[in-house]
Design an enzyme around this catalytic site. Structure first.
Site, PDB file in Angstrom:
ATOM      1  N   ASP A  11     -35.602 -16.183  66.041  1.00  0.00           N
ATOM      2  CA  ASP A  11     -36.836 -15.426  66.287  1.00  0.00           C
ATOM      3  C   ASP A  11     -37.955 -16.240  65.668  1.00  0.00           C
ATOM      4  O   ASP A  11     -38.000 -16.420  64.452  1.00  0.00           O
ATOM      5  CB  ASP A  11     -36.707 -14.045  65.614  1.00  0.00           C
ATOM      6  CG  ASP A  11     -37.969 -13.213  65.737  1.00  0.00           C
ATOM      7  OD1 ASP A  11     -39.000 -13.752  66.205  1.00  0.00           O
ATOM      8  OD2 ASP A  11     -37.924 -12.031  65.361  1.00  0.00           O
ATOM      9  N   HIS A  18     -41.920  -6.789  67.393  1.00  0.00           N
ATOM     10  CA  HIS A  18     -40.683  -7.583  67.580  1.00  0.00           C
ATOM     11  C   HIS A  18     -40.134  -7.397  68.993  1.00  0.00           C
ATOM     12  O   HIS A  18     -38.992  -6.970  69.178  1.00  0.00           O
ATOM     13  CB  HIS A  18     -39.630  -7.137  66.581  1.00  0.00           C
ATOM     14  CG  HIS A  18     -39.939  -7.475  65.156  1.00  0.00           C
ATOM     15  ND1 HIS A  18     -39.768  -8.733  64.631  1.00  0.00           N
ATOM     16  CD2 HIS A  18     -40.413  -6.723  64.130  1.00  0.00           C
ATOM     17  CE1 HIS A  18     -40.103  -8.741  63.357  1.00  0.00           C
ATOM     18  NE2 HIS A  18     -40.504  -7.523  63.028  1.00  0.00           N
ATOM     19  N   GLY A 102     -29.523 -31.646  57.843  1.00  0.00           N
ATOM     20  CA  GLY A 102     -28.289 -32.140  58.464  1.00  0.00           C
ATOM     21  C   GLY A 102     -27.591 -31.151  59.358  1.00  0.00           C
ATOM     22  O   GLY A 102     -26.731 -31.529  60.146  1.00  0.00           O
ATOM     23  N   TYR A 230     -33.800  -9.087  51.659  1.00  0.00           N
ATOM     24  CA  TYR A 230     -33.619  -8.500  52.971  1.00  0.00           C
ATOM     25  C   TYR A 230     -34.704  -8.979  53.902  1.00  0.00           C
ATOM     26  O   TYR A 230     -35.874  -8.978  53.595  1.00  0.00           O
ATOM     27  CB  TYR A 230     -33.551  -6.971  52.876  1.00  0.00           C
ATOM     28  CG  TYR A 230     -32.230  -6.599  52.288  1.00  0.00           C
ATOM     29  CD1 TYR A 230     -31.118  -6.500  53.106  1.00  0.00           C
ATOM     30  CD2 TYR A 230     -32.076  -6.472  50.926  1.00  0.00           C
ATOM     31  CE1 TYR A 230     -29.877  -6.243  52.563  1.00  0.00           C
ATOM     32  CE2 TYR A 230     -30.839  -6.213  50.375  1.00  0.00           C
ATOM     33  CZ  TYR A 230     -29.742  -6.098  51.196  1.00  0.00           C
ATOM     34  OH  TYR A 230     -28.517  -5.858  50.674  1.00  0.00           O
ATOM     35  N   LYS A 233     -33.133  -8.647  61.123  1.00  0.00           N
ATOM     36  CA  LYS A 233     -31.720  -8.620  61.539  1.00  0.00           C
ATOM     37  C   LYS A 233     -31.317  -9.997  62.083  1.00  0.00           C
ATOM     38  O   LYS A 233     -32.143 -10.741  62.610  1.00  0.00           O
ATOM     39  CB  LYS A 233     -31.513  -7.534  62.605  1.00  0.00           C
ATOM     40  CG  LYS A 233     -31.305  -6.162  61.988  1.00  0.00           C
ATOM     41  CD  LYS A 233     -29.878  -6.007  61.464  1.00  0.00           C
ATOM     42  CE  LYS A 233     -29.660  -4.800  60.608  1.00  0.00           C
ATOM     43  NZ  LYS A 233     -29.801  -5.034  59.153  1.00  0.00           N
ATOM     44  N   GLN A 243     -10.888 -16.518  81.582  1.00  0.00           N
ATOM     45  CA  GLN A 243      -9.934 -16.705  82.699  1.00  0.00           C
ATOM     46  C   GLN A 243      -8.737 -17.593  82.283  1.00  0.00           C
ATOM     47  O   GLN A 243      -8.750 -18.218  81.236  1.00  0.00           O
ATOM     48  CB  GLN A 243     -10.627 -17.292  83.935  1.00  0.00           C
ATOM     49  CG  GLN A 243     -11.841 -16.515  84.419  1.00  0.00           C
ATOM     50  CD  GLN A 243     -11.539 -15.167  85.050  1.00  0.00           C
ATOM     51  OE1 GLN A 243     -12.337 -14.241  84.943  1.00  0.00           O
ATOM     52  NE2 GLN A 243     -10.388 -15.018  85.669  1.00  0.00           N
ATOM     53  N   LYS A 244      -7.704 -17.566  83.159  1.00  0.00           N
ATOM     54  CA  LYS A 244      -6.453 -18.323  82.957  1.00  0.00           C
ATOM     55  C   LYS A 244      -5.780 -17.964  81.625  1.00  0.00           C
ATOM     56  O   LYS A 244      -5.330 -16.867  81.447  1.00  0.00           O
ATOM     57  CB  LYS A 244      -6.701 -19.843  83.062  1.00  0.00           C
ATOM     58  CG  LYS A 244      -7.246 -20.263  84.406  1.00  0.00           C
ATOM     59  CD  LYS A 244      -6.189 -20.211  85.478  1.00  0.00           C
ATOM     60  CE  LYS A 244      -6.736 -20.712  86.802  1.00  0.00           C
ATOM     61  NZ  LYS A 244      -5.933 -20.269  87.944  1.00  0.00           N
ATOM     62  N   ARG A 267     -36.843  -1.269  61.895  1.00  0.00           N
ATOM     63  CA  ARG A 267     -36.853  -1.847  60.548  1.00  0.00           C
ATOM     64  C   ARG A 267     -35.469  -2.340  60.129  1.00  0.00           C
ATOM     65  O   ARG A 267     -35.137  -2.393  58.945  1.00  0.00           O
ATOM     66  CB  ARG A 267     -37.419  -0.841  59.533  1.00  0.00           C
ATOM     67  CG  ARG A 267     -38.860  -0.448  59.865  1.00  0.00           C
ATOM     68  CD  ARG A 267     -39.459   0.528  58.883  1.00  0.00           C
ATOM     69  NE  ARG A 267     -40.785   0.959  59.335  1.00  0.00           N
ATOM     70  CZ  ARG A 267     -41.922   0.266  59.135  1.00  0.00           C
ATOM     71  NH1 ARG A 267     -41.883  -0.861  58.491  1.00  0.00           N
ATOM     72  NH2 ARG A 267     -43.058   0.716  59.590  1.00  0.00           N
TER      73      ARG A 267
HETATM   74  C1  F6R Z   1     -34.945  -8.425  64.667  1.00  0.00           C
HETATM   75  C2  F6R Z   1     -36.080  -7.674  64.192  1.00  0.00           C
HETATM   76  C3  F6R Z   1     -35.946  -6.689  63.101  1.00  0.00           C
HETATM   77  C4  F6R Z   1     -37.150  -6.760  62.177  1.00  0.00           C
HETATM   78  C5  F6R Z   1     -37.222  -5.523  61.340  1.00  0.00           C
HETATM   79  C6  F6R Z   1     -38.312  -5.531  60.282  1.00  0.00           C
HETATM   80  O1  F6R Z   1     -35.324  -9.120  65.775  1.00  0.00           O
HETATM   81  O2  F6R Z   1     -37.138  -7.861  64.733  1.00  0.00           O
HETATM   82  O3  F6R Z   1     -34.762  -6.776  62.384  1.00  0.00           O
HETATM   83  O4  F6R Z   1     -37.078  -7.897  61.415  1.00  0.00           O
HETATM   84  O5  F6R Z   1     -37.441  -4.479  62.226  1.00  0.00           O
HETATM   85  O6  F6R Z   1     -39.483  -6.017  60.778  1.00  0.00           O
HETATM   86  P1  F6R Z   1     -40.922  -5.612  60.210  1.00  0.00           P
HETATM   87  O7  F6R Z   1     -40.798  -5.421  58.730  1.00  0.00           O
HETATM   88  O8  F6R Z   1     -41.798  -6.749  60.600  1.00  0.00           O
HETATM   89  O9  F6R Z   1     -41.269  -4.343  60.920  1.00  0.00           O
HETATM   90 MG    MG Z   2     -34.570 -10.577  67.091  1.00  0.00          MG
HETATM   91 MG    MG Z   3     -37.487  -9.916  65.185  1.00  0.00          MG
END
Ligand code: F6R
Ligand code: MG
Ligand code: MG
Length: 366
Positions: A11, A18, A102, A230, A233, A243-244, A267
């Site tokens: 991303d 998002h 690397g 954190y 995601k 297949q096979k 979130r």
């Molecule tokens: C994954 C994604 C989510 C955001 C999460 C927090 O693609 O977009 O996991 O990272 O929703 O994002 P904020 O804090 O920017 O709302």
């Molecule tokens: Mg994403």
């Molecule tokens: Mg994202």
């Protein structure tokens, strides 16, 4: 000839939250790979699912090749530059390190790679999931590779009947890769006991017991392990040769009709059903639901056919409608119980401070 398929995705910024990358960012990534792939790649395709851009590459240099990984890293950096210029949300967010060292593993992007002697016909599937984490593939892969109720090939084909070896990673171990190898059918209950916890134990690869050949590679990276806090995601990718001597395409995709509840969505902190979507789908309801796309290809001497959009079929419209209903049912209970992830998987730490402050206000009644 040994062909390697490498998919590297990240991303690097998206429009309107998002939701989806911009056309200019996609063009920037495509242009960079196109201009710098000479003598490195046999073929490549740029895909996006939700807000993630995936670079699918074929070459003859084997897995974890420095130059291939650098090409993808630089292309994603070029895309992130474009995202910054356009003011996209979360520009460059998955590129967690400053300098390439690397291998993109441990730098933020998700990686899945397969290296194999091409069969005369070589079909494979490329899955990309958004708004969820790598354990999302645990249940579909378990059913496809070990349950004859899903995969009749396990009782119809002598090769499939010899079972498969699962390599499972404990993704909570940040010191080093901690893995275990278990074989079906003998170790079935041990495999199930691990895979029931998709936040901790993740299928990394699956190989045939009969031939030793690898069918599956899953990106196992957990961004919060790399960032030390954190973050978004992980949004994994997965490659599956079909297949096979391997399960058929229909057997691999059948479990996605379940739309199991998985970690992710709003979130990155909720449980929502996984929706199988068409290529280039965006994100909507409750920053979700978590989605998975599937592109089918054949590869020959490293050259890719055009993709077929595996979940673009009337059957999956019915599944999507049912999945939407499951999403609504879960959202009706808001933050309560299983609707929100357990404390150690929440993407935000504000709630820890809140509970800490409340802790001091509790009184012990005599
Ligand atoms: C994954 C994604 C989510 C955001 C999460 C927090 O693609 O977009 O996991 O990272 O929703 O994002 P904020 O804090 O920017 O709302
Ligand atoms: Mg994403
Ligand atoms: Mg994202």
């Amino acid at each position: 000839m040994q062909t390697t398929i490498s998919v590297i995705k990240a991303d690097i910024g998206s429009i309107g939250g998002h939701i989806t990358p911009s056309i200019k960012v996609l063009e920037a990534v495509n242009r960079y790979v196109d201009q710098h792939s000479y003598e490195l790649l046999v073929d490549f395709r740029i895909h996006y699912t939700g807000d993630d851009i995936a670079i699918l590459m074929t070459h003859t240099r084997g897995m974890e090749d420095r130059d291939i990984h650098k090409l993808a890293w630089d292309a994603l950096m070029a895309g992130a530059e474009q995202a910054k210029m356009e003011g996209l949300y979360g520009a460059g967010q998955d590129l967690l390190k400053d300098a390439f060292s690397g291998n993109v593993k441990g730098m933020g992007p998700a990686v899945a790679e397969l290296c194999f002697e091409e069969r005369p016909n070589e079909p494979f599937l490329f899955f990309a999931a958004d708004k969820t984490d790598p354990g999302v593939f645990n249940l579909p892969l378990y059913l496809a590779f070990s349950d004859p109720m899903n995969t009749p090939g396990l009782i119809l084909s002598p090769e499939l009947g010899r079972g498969f070896e699962f390599t499972i990673m404990d993704v909570s171990n940040t010191e080093a890769d901690r893995v275990i190898k278990l074989k079906t059918p003998g170790d079935l209950y041990d495999i199930a006991a691990l895979l029931r916890n998709p936040e901790r134990y993740v299928v990394e690869s699956i190989s045939s017991n009969a031939t030793g050949e690898q069918s599956v590679a899953v990106a196992t990276s957990r961004l919060h392990n790399i960032a030390g806090k954190y973050t978004g995601k992980d949004d994994p990718v997965c490659l599956v040769r079909v297949q096979k001597q391997f399960p058929a395409t229909g057997e691999i995709i059948a479990p996605y009709h379940i739309s199991p509840y998985v970690a992710g969505a709003m979130r990155g902190s909720h449980q929502m059903p996984l929706m199988p979507v068409k290529q280039s789908s965006t994100i909507s309801f409750f920053d979700g639901p978590p989605i998975v796309s599937c592109a089918g290809f054949c590869v020959h001497n490293g050259k890719l056919t055009e993709p077929t959009d595996v979940f673009d079929h009337p059957f999956w419209d019915h599944v999507r409608a049912r999945c939407s209903q499951k999403a609504i049912e879960m959202r009706q209970q808001g933050f309560f119980g299983p609707a929100m992830l357990p404390m150690d998987e929440l993407e935000y730490t504000g709630i820890v401070d809140r509970l800490e402050a409340l802790n001091g206000k509790f009184e012990l009644r005599a």
